[in-house]
Design an enzyme around this catalytic site. Structure first.
Site, PDB file in Angstrom:
ATOM      1  N   ASP A   1       0.870  -1.174   0.000  1.00 17.17           N
ATOM      2  CA  ASP A   1       0.000   0.000   0.000  1.00 17.17           C
ATOM      3  C   ASP A   1       0.910   1.228   0.000  1.00 17.17           C
ATOM      4  OD1 ASP A   1      -2.320   1.615   0.291  1.00 17.17           O
ATOM      5  OD2 ASP A   1      -2.002   1.670   2.456  1.00 17.17           O
TER       6      ASP A   1
ATOM      7  N   LYS B   1      -9.511   3.495   2.182  1.00 13.97           N
ATOM      8  CA  LYS B   1     -10.600   3.276   1.232  1.00 13.97           C
ATOM      9  C   LYS B   1     -10.475   4.205   0.021  1.00 13.97           C
ATOM     10  CE  LYS B   1     -13.752   1.530   4.745  1.00 13.97           C
ATOM     11  NZ  LYS B   1     -15.047   1.677   5.433  1.00 13.97           N
TER      12      LYS B   1
ATOM     13  N   SER C   1      -2.608   0.970  -4.468  1.00  8.11           N
ATOM     14  CA  SER C   1      -3.129   2.008  -3.577  1.00  8.11           C
ATOM     15  C   SER C   1      -4.540   2.433  -3.969  1.00  8.11           C
ATOM     16  CB  SER C   1      -2.199   3.229  -3.645  1.00  8.11           C
ATOM     17  OG  SER C   1      -2.783   4.352  -3.028  1.00  8.11           O
ATOM     18  N   SER C   2      -5.284   2.871  -2.972  1.00  7.10           N
ATOM     19  CA  SER C   2      -6.625   3.400  -3.231  1.00  7.10           C
ATOM     20  C   SER C   2      -6.588   4.788  -3.864  1.00  7.10           C
ATOM     21  CB  SER C   2      -7.426   3.466  -1.928  1.00  7.10           C
ATOM     22  OG  SER C   2      -7.677   2.171  -1.433  1.00  7.10           O
TER      23      SER C   2
ATOM     24  N   GLU D   1      -1.131   9.902   6.036  1.00  6.31           N
ATOM     25  CA  GLU D   1      -2.525   9.804   6.478  1.00  6.31           C
ATOM     26  C   GLU D   1      -2.963  10.980   7.354  1.00  6.31           C
ATOM     27  OE1 GLU D   1      -4.557   8.013   5.170  1.00  6.31           O
ATOM     28  OE2 GLU D   1      -3.742   6.061   4.628  1.00  6.31           O
TER      29      GLU D   1
ATOM     30  N   ASP E   1      -0.182   5.003   1.020  1.00  7.40           N
ATOM     31  CA  ASP E   1      -0.431   5.940   2.120  1.00  7.40           C
ATOM     32  C   ASP E   1      -0.386   5.229   3.466  1.00  7.40           C
ATOM     33  OD1 ASP E   1      -1.092   8.501   0.682  1.00  7.40           O
ATOM     34  OD2 ASP E   1      -2.528   7.160  -0.276  1.00  7.40           O
TER      35      ASP E   1
ATOM     36  N   ASP F   1      -1.635  -0.999   6.158  1.00  8.02           N
ATOM     37  CA  ASP F   1      -1.872  -0.388   7.464  1.00  8.02           C
ATOM     38  C   ASP F   1      -3.345  -0.316   7.812  1.00  8.02           C
ATOM     39  OD1 ASP F   1      -2.276   1.616   5.410  1.00  8.02           O
ATOM     40  OD2 ASP F   1      -2.373   3.100   7.027  1.00  8.02           O
TER      41      ASP F   1
END
Length: 221
Positions: free
Chosen positions: A9, A48, A106-107, A18, A11, A165
């Site tokens: 991931d 998300k 990643s989102s 974050e 972030d 995370d």
């Protein structure tokens, strides 16, 4: 055998973004009349996709993420990233020590991912193996993004290990049939009560420093 692919991931795992991201989002939402606490933000937004966040805001708060709101959020966020974003301590050294195939899933949107990696000096470690939730129908916690990464790079999902995370990301990894390592060393870990939330999902290992990652992955092999 070592993992065939390590999926990171971005972030909160590669870049310590974050707290910045949530601060910007809560500020813009408050100006639009939707006031949320930091705890609510982490509970409903962490890890998300923007689509999933927009659905929650519409359903639970009656707020629509208009083009104007999204543009303002994006402008402020990218400006903050350019000025303040830092890598997770030790992450570049850990990735180099792995000597394994790696990618990012990643989102975030592709340009935001690349900006984050560029300003923190991590882009050369991953380019061009960067996957965004915009490339699939369903973002995390659905498994689509992780499965896309594995399929594109020709690796069986069972041979992949995900470094995440967020509960959404760990849920996605499990749904994809992948092993996972929970990382709880970002600046957001304490306000998000991250260790407790990650422990609930029982990943193969939980680490709070990237220096531990190479040994953990060797143990999983």
């Amino acid at each position: 055998m070592p993992p065939g692919l390590v999926i990171f991931d971005c972030d909160g795992v590669l870049v310590d973004s974050e707290t910045i991201s949530l601060s910007v989002m809560l500020s813009v939402l408050a100006e639009a009349g939707c006031v949320l606490t930091v705890q609510e933000g982490y509970a409903h937004f962490l890890g998300k996709s923007l689509g999933s966040v927009g659905e929650w805001l519409k359903r639970e708060r009656g707020v629509t993420l208009t083009d104007a709101l999204l543009a303002e959020m994006r402008h402020r966020l990218l400006s903050r990233f350019e000025a303040d974003l830092q890598p997770i301590p030790g992450v570049a050294e850990a990735i180099t020590a792995l000597d394994l195939p790696v990618c990012v899933a990643s989102s975030s949107q592709p340009d935001r991912i690349r900006l984050s990696l560029r300003v923190t000096g991590l882009l050369p470690l991953f380019e061009p193996q960067i996957f965004s939730a915009t490339m699939v129908a369903n973002g995390k916690p659905a498994p689509d993004l992780f499965l896309l990464a594995a399929r594109t790079l020709g690796v069986d999902p069972a041979d992949c290990v995900v470094i995440e995370d967020s509960p959404a990301g760990l849920t996605a990894a499990r749904a994809a049939g992948m092993r996972a390592v929970g990382f709880v060393g970002g600046a957001h870990a304490e306000p998000a009560n991250l260790r407790l939330e990650v422990e609930k999902l029982a990943p193969e290992s939980i680490i709070d420093t990237m220096a531990d990652l190479p040994a953990v992955l060797r143990g999983l092999g």
